[in-house]
Design an enzyme around this catalytic site. Structure first.
Site, PDB file in Angstrom:
ATOM      1  N   CYS A 135       0.833  -1.209   0.000  1.00  0.00           N
ATOM      2  CA  CYS A 135       0.000   0.000   0.000  1.00  0.00           C
ATOM      3  C   CYS A 135       0.869   1.260   0.000  1.00  0.00           C
ATOM      4  O   CYS A 135       1.392   1.662   1.042  1.00  0.00           O
ATOM      5  CB  CYS A 135      -0.930  -0.013   1.212  1.00  0.00           C
ATOM      6  SG  CYS A 135      -1.934   1.467   1.351  1.00  0.00           S
ATOM      7  N   CYS A 138      -0.375   4.125   2.179  1.00  0.00           N
ATOM      8  CA  CYS A 138      -0.131   3.940   3.620  1.00  0.00           C
ATOM      9  C   CYS A 138       1.340   4.191   3.967  1.00  0.00           C
ATOM     10  O   CYS A 138       1.641   4.810   4.978  1.00  0.00           O
ATOM     11  CB  CYS A 138      -0.455   2.514   4.060  1.00  0.00           C
ATOM     12  SG  CYS A 138      -1.945   1.806   3.379  1.00  0.00           S
ATOM     13  N   ASP A 139       2.242   3.687   3.149  1.00  0.00           N
ATOM     14  CA  ASP A 139       3.636   3.587   3.577  1.00  0.00           C
ATOM     15  C   ASP A 139       4.642   4.403   2.766  1.00  0.00           C
ATOM     16  O   ASP A 139       5.812   4.472   3.138  1.00  0.00           O
ATOM     17  CB  ASP A 139       4.069   2.107   3.553  1.00  0.00           C
ATOM     18  CG  ASP A 139       3.239   1.257   4.514  1.00  0.00           C
ATOM     19  OD1 ASP A 139       2.859   1.792   5.566  1.00  0.00           O
ATOM     20  OD2 ASP A 139       2.960   0.094   4.207  1.00  0.00           O
TER      21      ASP A 139
END
Ligand code: NDP
Length: 311
Positions: A135, A138-139
């Site tokens: 992701c 997200c990261d």
């Protein structure tokens, strides 16, 4: 019939937990089956910095645990295990769990999510949260000025590579052929991005370095020349698709060609007692906050359905 419930929720990620909070507060005493990955995808992320309300960010597992406790405070019951068989044609709906338990319910909220497809490399799972991710949203932020690699040749890979190019010093996009499933526009955008370098006809054979506890590089194989070589990488993003967890409902619920639940508006499915929430239906946004919103919608629709039926 051993027990007849008003609401059963399948899945304990953001969508399932939010549905549990709302239905529990509506006094419907929901029963949540935690599924094979309790806590869903957030339970395998580290820091979550884009969930509103946490200015300093929050650990994924802590966020999920907070949601669960919030639902339990209002009377939601959580059980280990997952539903492996569902008979959605009879009323009440009949469910069977992986330990043979049978449950009857008036409504069902399916929040079983979609699991990222992984490459199944020896060290991949061990390095999730330590440089390996599925992701970018997200990261990606953790890889500012670092070397990033994305694997895949579809729209997800193009989107992730483009997004990650905002952070990384370089983004290497590795694909096993030179035929891309990605749409022309997304492919061209990635090709025009000076930070993205395409490495085609190539597969990843290993990720380093479990002993150091984080990603330091990968072993690549060129399928045309058979050359095997190492490349330094700090962030390794796998974008080769997702698999929606809808197997027990095939043949009963309307699913699309990839197995995602087809929405019939709001949180509704083709069966009036069954509602969807989160990534099991949503292949576009796939965020914790959108899944939470979808869980809320499913809960409200289940509550209204039960009220209209006089329960
Ligand atoms: P896709 O199924 O479209 O693409 C998967 C890619 O991963 C393919 O290039 C495939 O290669 C490759 N792949 C699969 N398995 C492996 C493996 N084991 N090793 C190496 N490579 C592998 O998945 P996406 O997630 O990209 O997209 C799913 C859907 O979501 C699509 O319909 C897409 O259009 C949509 N989407 C739309 C977006 C948007 O419009 N903004 C953004 C993201 C997704 P091969 O072709 O060789 O099989």
């Amino acid at each position: 019939m051993s027990e007849l419930l008003d609401v059963v929720i399948l899945g304990s990620g953001c969508a399932g937990n939010t549905a549990a909070i709302y239905t529990a507060r509506a006094n419907l005493k929901p029963l949540v089956f935690e599924g094979h990955e309790p806590g869903g995808q957030l339970s395998i992320t580290t820091e979550v910095e884009n969930f509103p309300g946490f200015p300093e960010g929050i650990h994924g597992p802590a966020l999920i645990e907070n949601m669960k406790q919030q639902a339990q405070r209002f009377g939601a019951e959580y059980r280990h295990g997952r539903v492996v068989h569902a008979d959605l044609c009879q009323r009440p709906l009949k469910l069977e769990t992986d330990n043979g338990e049978q449950i009857w319910t008036r409504t069902l909220i399916i929040a079983t999510g979609a699991s990222a497809r992984w490459l199944n490399l020896p060290n991949e799972q061990k390095l999730i949260g330590h440089g390996v991710s599925s992701c970018a949203t997200c990261d990606g932020f953790f890889f500012r000025n670092k070397k990033i690699m994305v694997v895949g040749g579809g729209d997800s890979a193009m989107e992730e590579a483009n997004f990650l190019s905002r952070f990384g010093s370089e983004v290497a996009l590795v694909h096993r052929s030179d035929n891309f499933r990605a749409s022309k526009i997304m492919l061209e955008r990635a090709q025009a991005n000076p930070k993205i370098k395409f490495i085609t006809h190539t597969v990843v054979e290993d990720i380093y370095d479990v002993e150091k506890g984080h990603v330091t590089g990968v072993k690549l194989r060129n399928l045309k020349t058979h050359e095997v070589y190492d490349r330094e990488v700090d962030g390794f993003f796998v974008a080769i698709g997702h698999i929606p967890n809808t197997k027990p409902f095939a043949g009963q619920l309307d699913l699309d060609a990839d197995g995602y639940i087809v929405t019939h508006g709001g949180a509704r499915t083709n069966i009036s007692e069954v509602f969807h929430a989160g990534d099991v239906q949503d292949r576009t946004y796939r965020q914790a906050i959108t899944a939470a919103g979808a869980g809320c919608m499913a809960a409200i629709e289940a509550e209204r359905f039960l009220e209209a039926e006089g329960h």
